[in-house]
Design an enzyme around this catalytic site. Sequence first.
Site, PDB file in Angstrom:
ATOM      1  N   LYS A  82       0.997  -0.900   0.433  1.00 16.19           N
ATOM      2  CA  LYS A  82      -0.011  -0.452   0.204  1.00 16.19           C
ATOM      3  C   LYS A  82       0.937   0.957   0.515  1.00 16.19           C
ATOM      4  O   LYS A  82       1.247   1.513   1.305  1.00 16.19           O
ATOM      5  CB  LYS A  82      -0.556  -0.082   0.948  1.00 16.19           C
ATOM      6  CG  LYS A  82      -2.224   0.832   1.449  1.00 16.19           C
ATOM      7  CD  LYS A  82      -2.546   1.036   2.232  1.00 16.19           C
ATOM      8  CE  LYS A  82      -2.861   3.008   2.276  1.00 16.19           C
ATOM      9  NZ  LYS A  82      -3.715   3.338   3.544  1.00 16.19           N
ATOM     10  N   GLY A 143      -8.510   9.658   9.461  1.00 17.94           N
ATOM     11  CA  GLY A 143      -8.705   9.734  10.579  1.00 17.94           C
ATOM     12  C   GLY A 143      -9.604  10.775  10.791  1.00 17.94           C
ATOM     13  O   GLY A 143     -10.039  10.811  11.611  1.00 17.94           O
ATOM     14  N   ALA A 170      -9.738   6.175   4.141  1.00 22.37           N
ATOM     15  CA  ALA A 170      -9.502   6.810   4.592  1.00 22.37           C
ATOM     16  C   ALA A 170     -10.832   7.910   4.794  1.00 22.37           C
ATOM     17  O   ALA A 170     -11.327   7.457   3.740  1.00 22.37           O
ATOM     18  CB  ALA A 170      -8.574   7.872   3.945  1.00 22.37           C
ATOM     19  N   GLY A 171     -11.135   7.942   5.845  1.00 24.98           N
ATOM     20  CA  GLY A 171     -12.008   9.700   5.424  1.00 24.98           C
ATOM     21  C   GLY A 171     -13.858   8.820   6.705  1.00 24.98           C
ATOM     22  O   GLY A 171     -14.513   9.417   6.816  1.00 24.98           O
ATOM     23  N   ASN A 192      -9.829   2.300   9.397  1.00 25.65           N
ATOM     24  CA  ASN A 192      -9.053   1.970  10.489  1.00 25.65           C
ATOM     25  C   ASN A 192     -10.119   2.805  12.110  1.00 25.65           C
ATOM     26  O   ASN A 192     -10.945   2.261  13.115  1.00 25.65           O
ATOM     27  CB  ASN A 192      -8.199   2.374  10.263  1.00 25.65           C
ATOM     28  CG  ASN A 192      -7.193   1.773  11.208  1.00 25.65           C
ATOM     29  OD1 ASN A 192      -7.536   1.225  12.169  1.00 25.65           O
ATOM     30  ND2 ASN A 192      -5.833   1.407  11.107  1.00 25.65           N
TER      31      ASN A 192
END
Lengths: 246, 359
Positions: A82, A143, A170-171, A192
């Site tokens: 990644k 995040g 992400a996000g 995550n």
Amino acid sequence: MGSALYPSPDVMRDAIEAAGAELVTVALRRQSPQQASGSRFWELIRELNVRVLPNTAGCRTVKEAVATAQMARELFETNWIKLEVIGDDYTLQPDTAALVEAADILIKEGFEVLPYTTEDLITAQKLIDAGCRVVMPWGSYIGSGRGLVNKFALQTLRARLPDATLIVDAGLGKPSEAAHAMELGFDAVLVNSAIALSADPPTMAEAFANAVEAGRAGYEAGLMSPRDMASPSTPTLGTPFWHAGT
Amino acid sequence: MSSTAGIVGAGVLGRMMAVELNARGWAVSLYDRDTEKGEDSCSWTGAGMIAPYCELEAAEQIVTELGVYSKDKWPGWLERLAEPVFYKSLGSLVVAHPNDRDELLRLRRRVLENAPRPDIMEDVGIDRIRELEPELAERFRSGLYFPFEEHLDNRDLMRALGETIRRKDIEWNCGTEVTAVESNAVVIGDTRHTFDWVLDCRGLGAQPDLPHLRGVRGELLYLHAPEVNLSRPVRLMHPRYSIYIVPRAGHVYVVGATAIESDNRGPITVRSALELLSAAYTVHTGFAEATLIESSVNCRPGFPDNLPRILPDQGLIRINGLYRHGFLIAPALVDIVCEFIDEGSTHPLAEGIMDAWQL
Ligand SMILES: Cc1cc2nc3c(=O)[nH]c(=O)nc-3n(C[C@H](O)[C@H](O)[C@H](O)COP(=O)(O)OP(=O)(O)OC[C@H]3O[C@@H](n4cnc5c(N)ncnc54)[C@H](O)[C@@H]3O)c2cc1C
């Protein structure tokens, strides 16, 4: 799913299992400054029987990212990477020019590159031209939990890159946002913080998994197009016909 | 005849176990491969915060219970020691920069969900911050104050425990590598020393016998900052670079700590040092003129659920997995162990760490 920020490795394992995630990202730089093998945490992830996707989180230049990817290939025994090249430390916004350059180098070295990028179509196109089969645009800042900030651009990516595997990375903050990404025709989502930092990560992981299923099923079944219901075209029930159209 | 104990590992836990069992009339032998100072132990590195409520951010309720119980025991413990220990009961202050207010709200929400009582956390504005830490009031306009938390100088504590042990009738074998820890026996090379109870307090050194135990690398810095006046631990919440600053005597501040899933105990990396220092500088610009007097690195011993365990076997009891809470929970662990091996009964707090020991 990402493997950072969980209250404990046990909770992480339960969450990954609850989600049925198939790919788990590991930050090479943070996890082990010098060596990854022999680390108990790494063994724990290996025991999960998922495919490990090392990332180049924290890299700021092409050189760093390439070196980190090479290290990761050796340590984790995989040519999947990644690719993250960060342009701004606070938002972790990718440096897309450097990203394309690093992807090009790594693909020539035989890597399967999964690049973390913005929603920019031209960058995505260049990544594909360099040989990426997967493109991972952000929903919003890493995040931030702000969901799909530029849905229109994500839709364009899907429409214009029909053969690429597209993953929203992400996000994402809520399961409904994952469902939305899947409804847009994305192939997967990467989550995550939204799971790891929730009060009950395994339950949140399951919620995300259900949302992904629902969104995908919706996409496959064909979503109806929204209608403009502002002005009725035919008499609505209960309205005398002689009033309609006046 | 008095009971005999062989304690392996002279970190904070092993030392406290030795003092307590000696006080209970046991004949105690303590073993450690390190010097009396104990610079190789995790306890030498730990920041010495006793913060059961702040830790609710990520820790389980059981850690808070052990911590709250231990909190009340620390003053009594320190009175028993042969030397004074720097110890303050001033609470802790948590702040965030305006952009990162969400982090503060997340901590607040998490603590409220799990707090045993509402008064353990106070929302503070600029006036209250000025009262608590005047030098931070310019920079931070809101924060959280946890009034019932303490901090101590871990190295003072290690020294004072060491001096106490030396003055008591305790056999202390420094520089002694223990080959194996067995039921009723401490094995050193070819020699077996037998005891009624063997206490395995080796921290990460017990990995060969506890395969689930892992290290979580923690790095911290010691700064001498004459221009900085902070009296209590200050935590800065940030999406990535959360740090704490823990005061010691004489304008010395401990700035920590990283948490990296790794057994590597090598020197601090430049990246980590930069993160810690930049974050500290954003809390107080006076740190720019500080001198960096030391960096300290060790790995916290943690089980996969990050909870401590007391694992009794025949004539052998293992106490491990203190993770990032060794100072916070040691007095409770000592009491639970003593109640078990000295009184043959089960301490109410043992539930969850002694029962649920299947890993
Ligand atoms: C950066 C950092 C910050 C921390 N901050 C805090 C904090 O603010 N508050 C808090 O409560 N906790 C904190 N901790 C956690 C705390 O330091 C630990 O939980 C605690 O020190 C563990 O103590 P221990 O006695 O179990 O292990 P250790 O202190 O590691 O002691 C084990 C001892 O066993 C000896 N040993 C091992 N194997 C053998 C052998 N085979 N033969 C002979 N001797 C052996 C070692 O030499 C060592 O002396 C922190 C930890 C770190 C790393």
